[in-house]
Design a protein around this motif. Structure first.
Motif, PDB file in Angstrom:
ATOM      1  N   LEU A   1      50.280  62.352  -4.224  1.00 36.08           N
ATOM      2  CA  LEU A   1      50.714  61.310  -5.169  1.00 36.08           C
ATOM      3  C   LEU A   1      49.962  61.382  -6.494  1.00 36.08           C
TER       4      LEU A   1
ATOM      5  N   ALA B   1      58.427  64.893  -3.496  1.00 36.56           N
ATOM      6  CA  ALA B   1      58.798  63.686  -2.757  1.00 36.56           C
ATOM      7  C   ALA B   1      59.325  64.072  -1.375  1.00 36.56           C
TER       8      ALA B   1
ATOM      9  N   ARG C   1      56.473  65.116   0.802  1.00 39.92           N
ATOM     10  CA  ARG C   1      55.734  63.955   1.333  1.00 39.92           C
ATOM     11  C   ARG C   1      56.474  63.344   2.513  1.00 39.92           C
TER      12      ARG C   1
ATOM     13  N   PHE D   1      51.813  57.353   5.467  1.00 40.76           N
ATOM     14  CA  PHE D   1      50.836  56.476   4.802  1.00 40.76           C
ATOM     15  C   PHE D   1      50.708  55.153   5.550  1.00 40.76           C
TER      16      PHE D   1
ATOM     17  N   ILE E   1      58.639  46.179   3.514  1.00 40.65           N
ATOM     18  CA  ILE E   1      59.644  45.652   2.580  1.00 40.65           C
ATOM     19  C   ILE E   1      60.118  44.301   3.122  1.00 40.65           C
TER      20      ILE E   1
ATOM     21  N   LEU F   1      65.739  56.935   3.638  1.00 38.99           N
ATOM     22  CA  LEU F   1      66.227  56.926   2.249  1.00 38.99           C
ATOM     23  C   LEU F   1      65.723  58.154   1.476  1.00 38.99           C
ATOM     24  N   ALA F   2      64.715  58.823   2.021  1.00 40.50           N
ATOM     25  CA  ALA F   2      64.219  60.039   1.363  1.00 40.50           C
ATOM     26  C   ALA F   2      65.302  61.107   1.342  1.00 40.50           C
TER      27      ALA F   2
ATOM     28  N   LEU G   1      58.075  53.142  -1.328  1.00 43.41           N
ATOM     29  CA  LEU G   1      59.252  53.994  -1.159  1.00 43.41           C
ATOM     30  C   LEU G   1      59.012  55.361  -1.788  1.00 43.41           C
ATOM     31  N   ARG G   2      58.439  55.357  -2.956  1.00 47.62           N
ATOM     32  CA  ARG G   2      58.157  56.637  -3.625  1.00 47.62           C
ATOM     33  C   ARG G   2      57.107  57.420  -2.820  1.00 47.62           C
ATOM     34  N   ALA G   3      56.106  56.690  -2.295  1.00 50.95           N
ATOM     35  CA  ALA G   3      55.038  57.359  -1.549  1.00 50.95           C
ATOM     36  C   ALA G   3      55.591  58.060  -0.311  1.00 50.95           C
TER      37      ALA G   3
ATOM     38  N   VAL H   1      60.877  58.798  -0.980  1.00 49.99           N
ATOM     39  CA  VAL H   1      62.186  58.417  -1.525  1.00 49.99           C
ATOM     40  C   VAL H   1      62.245  58.888  -2.978  1.00 49.99           C
TER      41      VAL H   1
END
Lengths: 239, 419
Positions: A73, A97, A100, A106, A114, A128-129, B333-335, B338
């Motif tokens: 990151l 991304a 990861r 993490f 969420i 969603l990735a 989400l980015r981590a 996504v």
């Protein structure tokens, strides 16, 4: 649980491959209004699959920065960093991304669930990735949640869960894709002893499978004790 | 887990923010459609009003023409046909001819195929002493209008007086205290008063009208008349009157024709004047409405872009707030991998949905709401409905673009480090 052993911190000469995480002579400097801050200064560290390493040190010593760098990151200013033998920073943003999503899990002190998704969706949010949207992780998510004693909470939103339950959901999310590396930032920081023990046990079990490694930032002595080895950091350097 | 599921769950969670975005889109769509629709409704109303005025004017003109036609008769006919040899100075002095001609002249004229006149009214006029009342009167024997054989029947200008009946001028019935239905003796005969006229300020006020045949009999002038009154066609020029005289002169060579007044011209002028007045009224109305329309167009000219811009700013601001509220969510989400474009899609998808819902609501509101000073509701074409429902989400997405892009490009390390 293994005993803490700071002497196992890797030196620059350590063999990097096929480590779960290899950090070699990595440095990072932040620019602030008060001038440059050397957050990470020539750090080297290696985690083999099966390692469970606790990273501790005073606040502001660079632990979280190192964790973010290890997670792909935050790019280092210098040095080499590899996860499973691959340098994420050699990839473009989108590819990194995806990298990861496949390789890193993490866990944070604040859980970062969420709020409008239920437990099951929070675990599955990694879909969603985009690497898989055909529901192949649904069974895996249910299995993890059952293992974490959350099978009866699948459709509850985070606000209806206890703190310990929320962290277990975050843990299930991190474990979903069976990543090569779990990065945990103060995972027990908000938990009572009982819940902290549960989380540490699950992290230990993950490492014990030998499929991946865990790097955990912590101030918690129980967590340090739970980790296979412990690494101390001061002023951006491993000591 | 899918993107649309994430969007819908988030909307359900942050209802107020989404509802306000929908409101922004709905207000813009409603404002635009209402304004456009109201302008169109106003145009239609204007057309209807003008059409109505034109119809009313036509009807008024027809009525006016009929009244003028009759009043022209009251003022005196355009043409008088007198016997040949009649001293016209006597006619001008007395108002009638002393010489007579056969009554069949009028029949001859009626059956001749004459084209330049519409109405033929034979009469026998005499000034005499009303023996029973010891006063001078003008006696006119009339038989009403003689229909022209080859024409379709027209409304008669004057009705015939039935035998035994009289029609009495103003001065006579006023001074004698007589009214319609009364009986009166004239030259030893009993007559019922058929009608009494209002004052005309002419010889008509001392005139008695009676049946032509009865008049001829009483005056011992059977089969004789001393004038045929003829009304011309719808002609407006003096030259045309010349043509009339030429035609009548050919049919009745033993007569002389005079034009007593330029009534045709007067009639045409009166008609034209009335028409011009009506046209002026319509034009004034059109001008007034065009002015109002121009004012509304001017209002719409700045209202529409302002409403759209304000709405877009509003939606953009709400999207910005939404992004701010969701920073930790964006960070995690980015981590976990996504992609930025998925994050962008989550925010734009939300904005598009707000635009669609707002667009539909705006269309419904625009259809229902009536603006002041427009009687009917706004008229919105189906194409405009569809355009609004398509455009609203596009504009909403455009408004939310920058905040969404900022969210998509947000550095997850930055978010997580400061959380």
């Amino acid at each position: 649980m293994t005993e803490s052993n700071p002497n196992t911190a890797a030196s620059p000469e350590t063999e990097l491959s096929p480590s779960a995480l290899s950090v070699a002579n990595v440095s990072k400097r932040y620019r602030t209004p008060d001038g440059n801050v050397q957050a990470i200064d020539d750090v080297s560290l290696s985690l083999a699959p099966g390692d469970f390493v606790a990273l501790h040190g005073p606040s502001g010593c660079g632990k979280s920065t190192l964790l973010l760098m290890a997670g792909g990151l935050l790019s280092p200013d210098s040095g080499v960093l590899e996860i499973g033998g691959e340098d994420p920073y050699a990839l473009g943003a989108e590819a990194r991304a995806a990298f990861r999503a496949e390789r890193v899990g993490f866990v944070f002190q604040q859980f970062h669930l969420i709020p409008f998704l239920d437990v099951l969706d929070n675990v599955l949010v990694g879909e969603l990735a985009g690497t898989s949207t055909n529901g192949e992780f649904r069974d895996r998510a249910r299995e993890l949640l059952d293992r974490f004693q959350l099978g009866h909470r699948l459709h509850h939103v985070p606000s209806k869960l206890s703190i310990g339950e929320q962290q277990r959901v975050a843990l299930a999310r991190a474990f979903l894709r069976s990543p090569a590396l779990i990065l945990a930032d103060e995972p027990t920081g908000n938990l009572d002893a009982e819940n902290a023990a549960i989380i540490l046990e699950h992290l230990g079990n993950f490492a014990a499978t030998g499929d991946g490694a865990v790097l955990m930032v912590t101030h918690d002595d129980r967590a340090k004790a739970a980790a296979g080895r412990s690494v101390e950091m001061r002023e951006g350097r491993l000591v | 887990m899918t993107l649309h599921r994430l969007i819908l769950r988030e909307i359900r969670h942050r209802k107020v923010n989404f509802a306000l975005s929908v409101l922004g889109a709905a207000v813009a769509v409603a404002a635009v459609l209402s304004t456009v629709g109201a302008l169109r409704a106003y145009d239609r109303e204007t057309e209807a009003v003008i059409d109505e005025m034109e119809e009313a004017t036509k009807a008024e003109m027809a009525k006016l023409e009929d009244e003028i036609r009759k009043s022209m008769k009251g003022l005196g006919f355009n043409l008088f046909i007198f016997p040949e040899g009649q001293d016209l100075s006597e006619v001008y002095a007395e108002g009638f001819a002393s010489r007579t001609m056969p009554e069949e002249y009028v029949t001859k004229l009626a059956e001749s195929g004459v084209v330049t006149v519409n109405h033929l009214l034979p009469s026998l006029t005499k000034k005499l002493e009303w023996p029973e009342q010891k006063r001078t009167v003008i006696l006119i024997g009339v038989r009403g209008e003689v229909p022209i054989a080859h024409r379709s029947p027209k409304a008669p200008l004057i009705d015939p007086v039935e035998p035994g009946h009289l029609v009495m001028g103003y001065e006579l019935h006023r001074s004698l205290g007589l009214k319609k239905g009364d009986t009166v003796t004239f030259m030893e005969r009993e007559f019922t008063i058929d009608d009494t006229y209002e004052a005309r300020g002419s010889k008509d006020d001392i005139t008695l009208w009676m049946n032509l045949g009865e008049c001829q009999e009483m005056l011992d002038m059977k089969g004789e008349i001393n004038a045929i009154q003829a009304l011309e066609c719808n002609c407006a020029t003096v030259d045309r009157l010349g043509e009339i005289r030429a035609e009548l002169g050919e049919i009745l060579p033993n007569t002389q024709i005079i034009e007593t007044q330029s009534t045709a011209l007067a009639r045409a002028e009166a008609r034209n004047q009335a028409a011009a007045t009506s046209r002026a009224q319509i034009e004034a109305k059109e001008e007034q409405r065009a002015r109002l329309r121009a004012e509304r167009e001017k209002l719409a000219g700045w209202l529409l872009p302002v409403a759209t811009l304000v709405s877009m700013i509003w939606i953009g601001l709400l999207a910005f707030i939404n992004v701010r509220e969701r920073l930790p969510e964006i960070g995690i989400l980015r981590a976990i991998g996504v992609k930025g474009r998925t994050i962008l899609g989550a925010f734009l998808g939300r904005a598009v949905l707000a635009g669609v819902v707002g667009g539909v609501i705006g269309v419904v509101v625009a259809k229902v709401v009536k603006l002041p000073s427009v009687d009917s509701g706004p008229i919105i074409e189906s194409g405009e409905w569809i355009a609004a429902i398509v455009t609203a989400p596009l504009l909403a997405a455009l408004a939310a673009w920058l905040p969404s892009l900022a969210a998509a490009q947000r550095d997850p390390a930055e978010v997580l480090r400061h959380d």
